[in-house]
Design an enzyme around this catalytic site. Structure first.
Site, PDB file in Angstrom:
ATOM      1  N   GLY A  13       0.774  -1.234   0.000  1.00 44.61           N
ATOM      2  CA  GLY A  13       0.000   0.000   0.000  1.00 44.61           C
ATOM      3  C   GLY A  13       0.802   1.280   0.000  1.00 44.61           C
ATOM      4  O   GLY A  13       0.235   2.366   0.017  1.00 44.61           O
ATOM      5  N   ASP A  84       8.999  -2.978  -9.501  1.00 43.26           N
ATOM      6  CA  ASP A  84       8.322  -2.610  -8.247  1.00 43.26           C
ATOM      7  C   ASP A  84       8.570  -3.631  -7.134  1.00 43.26           C
ATOM      8  O   ASP A  84       7.799  -3.700  -6.176  1.00 43.26           O
ATOM      9  CB  ASP A  84       6.822  -2.399  -8.467  1.00 43.26           C
ATOM     10  CG  ASP A  84       6.064  -3.693  -8.740  1.00 43.26           C
ATOM     11  OD1 ASP A  84       6.708  -4.724  -9.038  1.00 43.26           O
ATOM     12  OD2 ASP A  84       4.814  -3.683  -8.662  1.00 43.26           O
TER      13      ASP A  84
END
Length: 213
Positions: A13, A84
């Site tokens: 998140g 990522d």
């Protein structure tokens, strides 16, 4: 930019994929995204971590390794690549979720695979306060995260901080994203991208423009 292989990391998140996408667009780079939704054990893991931790973790480990091998098979340094996730971070989750006998078996596999993946030129570690992370997770509305455990996220955040407090393998840029919005605020975005472009060896900490003297 001197960096040819950039990795964006941080807890669930925090904005890893958002920054990866921004860097990819700005640099015209190749993008490597972790395939989270394809893990068939993930929903079950969030419902019962103890029962499904080992299956979930091994699937992620092998999936990440396959992606890293594809980097080797291509010309990694012909163009900029932005990812990522950092392969080495897989053990953060394993340490947190696996029983001791499971972790011993996992470590044997991890140690065999780890030396066979490419090292990034720069790792960007994104941090955020727990309430910020929970808000972002809720806002993005992924189905398998509906039963997300705040206690697990808090433990994961501490584990990430400990991991990167001792990280020395590559240059590292630490960015606290709690008080910036690099997705929607142009000033925040440009300031952060400039800092990334100028990141050098060792460990650096990003200070938002509003806090500089």
């Amino acid at each position: 930019m001197d960096h040819r292989y950039i990795v964006v990391e941080g807890p669930i998140g925090v904005g890893k994929t958002s920054l990866t996408n921004l860097l990819t667009e700005r640099l015209g780079s190749r993008r490597i995204l972790e395939v989270v939704e394809e893990n068939p054990f993930l929903s079950s893991f969030y419902a019962d971590r103890q029962k499904f931790a080992f299956q979930t973790q091994v699937f992620f480990l092998l999936s990440r390794f396959r992606q890293q091998q594809e980097l080797f098979q291509q010309d990694l340094f012909r163009s900029v690549t932005v990812s990522d996730y950092l392969f080495a971070k897989d053990r953060i989750f394993a340490n947190l979720t696996l029983a001791s006998d499971e972790l011993a078996l996992y470590d044997r596999v991890f140690e065999a695979l780890g030396p066979r993946v490419p090292q990034p030129d720069l790792v960007i570690y994104l941090q955020a306060q727990l309430d910020v992370l929970l808000h972002r997770i809720k806002k993005r509305g992924r189905e398998f995260e509906r039963k997300f455990d705040a206690g697990y996220l808090e433990s994961l955040t501490h584990a990430y901080n400990d991991f990167f407090a001792h990280y020395q393998d590559t240059p590292l840029l630490v960015v606290n994203t709690s008080d910036i919005d690099f997705v929607h605020n142009e000033d925040d975005r440009e300031d952060l991208l400039k800092t990334i472009a100028n990141a050098k060896s060792g460990v650096q900490h990003y200070t938002p423009r509003s806090r500089r003297g």
